[in-house]
Design a protein around this motif. Structure first.
Motif: not given
Length: 334
Positions: A271-283
């Protein structure tokens, strides 16, 4: 490039000769005999052992008995990175264990790695004007292999990282994950693959032991890649879409009998650094779980990299993954 190291200290009950790509079928056969006895949670294929010879700088030896059967092998590879990493791999036929062969090849590998690192340092110094390059010798050992761990620790290697295999049942409910309005999880396609590679290089630029992956390495070093189980999180909030995260899956069918179950395996999750608190990995993980389940798999599997040996990283634990067996990465700074 094959650079045989000194073989004088290796035990004379075997005949030691340089290892080359032509020996790969015998290397795979030797590993298969060992894995049939050791029963690790995987089986190593000839396609995978061919990767031992993929690095441009390596040195290896094969020990053969009086009939010419390979009974042990050892190889050291220099891995391209900003720092210098020498990676050691090897194994001893179960019939030849307990005779000092394992300890001897570890000592040989360590000396060989120091030699290759020295040569590499000289080459880099000529380019950089003499700056010192940090260097490390590394090797992985199953966490319950007390014999090999003891040998490594006796010559100064220490545990550096723990790689824990985790799995999650697919016959239980998979949560629905909502992402930001402009973020969508989409199937992998060949057209977006190089964007994913670039995003991977950016996401792991500061990771321990990371290296930039070329387009050639990206395609060649994933022989069990399963496109239908792989996904990309795309940010479409701007004029041009961007890769926010990605999940690369593999289908390791050769491991399923040893594991005792079938699984879709998450090989790379980034996951890109700016997206790491936006539930991307979980999705991404939950989308992959559904793909695994719809293909008839019993489990979702993954490998967790940790700086300590305790438990499962929170992301996986929160989704119901549980640890199975693992590997310890040992290192020696030189």
């Amino acid at each position: 490039m094959l650079r045989p190291g000194p073989r004088s200290a290796l035990p004379t009950l075997l005949t030691w000769l340089p290892l080359s790509p032509a020996d790969n079928p015998e290397v795979a056969a030797l590993i298969a005999r060992a894995e049939a006895v050791d029963n690790p949670p995987y089986r190593t294929s000839e396609v995978e052992t061919a990767e031992y010879f993929a690095d441009p700088v390596y040195s290896g030896v094969a020990g053969r008995d009086a009939d010419g059967v390979m009974r042990a092998f050892a190889i050291v590879r220099l891995r391209p990175s900003s720092e210098i990493y020498a990676s050691m791999s090897g194994i001893v036929d179960p019939e030849y264990r307990g005779r000092g062969v394992g300890a001897a090849i570890i000592h040989w590998q360590t000396e060989c790695a120091q030699h290759l690192i020295g040569v590499e340092r000289v080459g880099r110094a000529q380019v950089t004007g003499g700056s010192f390059e940090a260097a490390h010798i590394v090797t992985g050992v199953l966490d319950d292999d007390t014999t090999w761990r003891g040998i490594l620790e006796s010559i100064g290697f220490t545990p550096r990282r723990w790689y824990r295999e985790v799995r999650r049942r697919l016959d239980v409910a998979i949560p629905e994950i909502e992402t930001d309005r402009f973020l969508t999880v989409e199937p992998w396609t060949p057209q977006i693959d190089d964007d994913v590679r670039r995003a991977h290089n950016a996401a792991f630029a500061d990771a321990w032991g990371s290296q930039q992956v070329s387009a050639k390495e990206w395609t060649e070093r994933r022989p069990y890649f399963e496109p239908g189980w792989s996904f990309v999180a795309v940010d479409r909030s701007g004029d041009r879409s961007r890769v926010a995260g990605y999940l690369i899956s593999s289908r390791y069918e050769q491991d399923w009998d040893a594991l005792g179950w079938t699984e879709g395996y998450t090989d790379i999750l980034g996951v890109g650094a700016e997206y790491r608190h936006r539930r991307v990995a979980t999705a991404l993980l939950t989308t992959a779980m559904r793909a695994y389940r719809d293909s008839g798999m019993q489990y979702a599997g993954a490998g967790v990299d940790s700086e300590n040996p305790t438990g499962v990283v929170g992301l996986y634990e929160g989704l119901g993954y549980e640890p199975t067996r693992g590997t310890v990465l040992y290192g020696l700074d030189v």
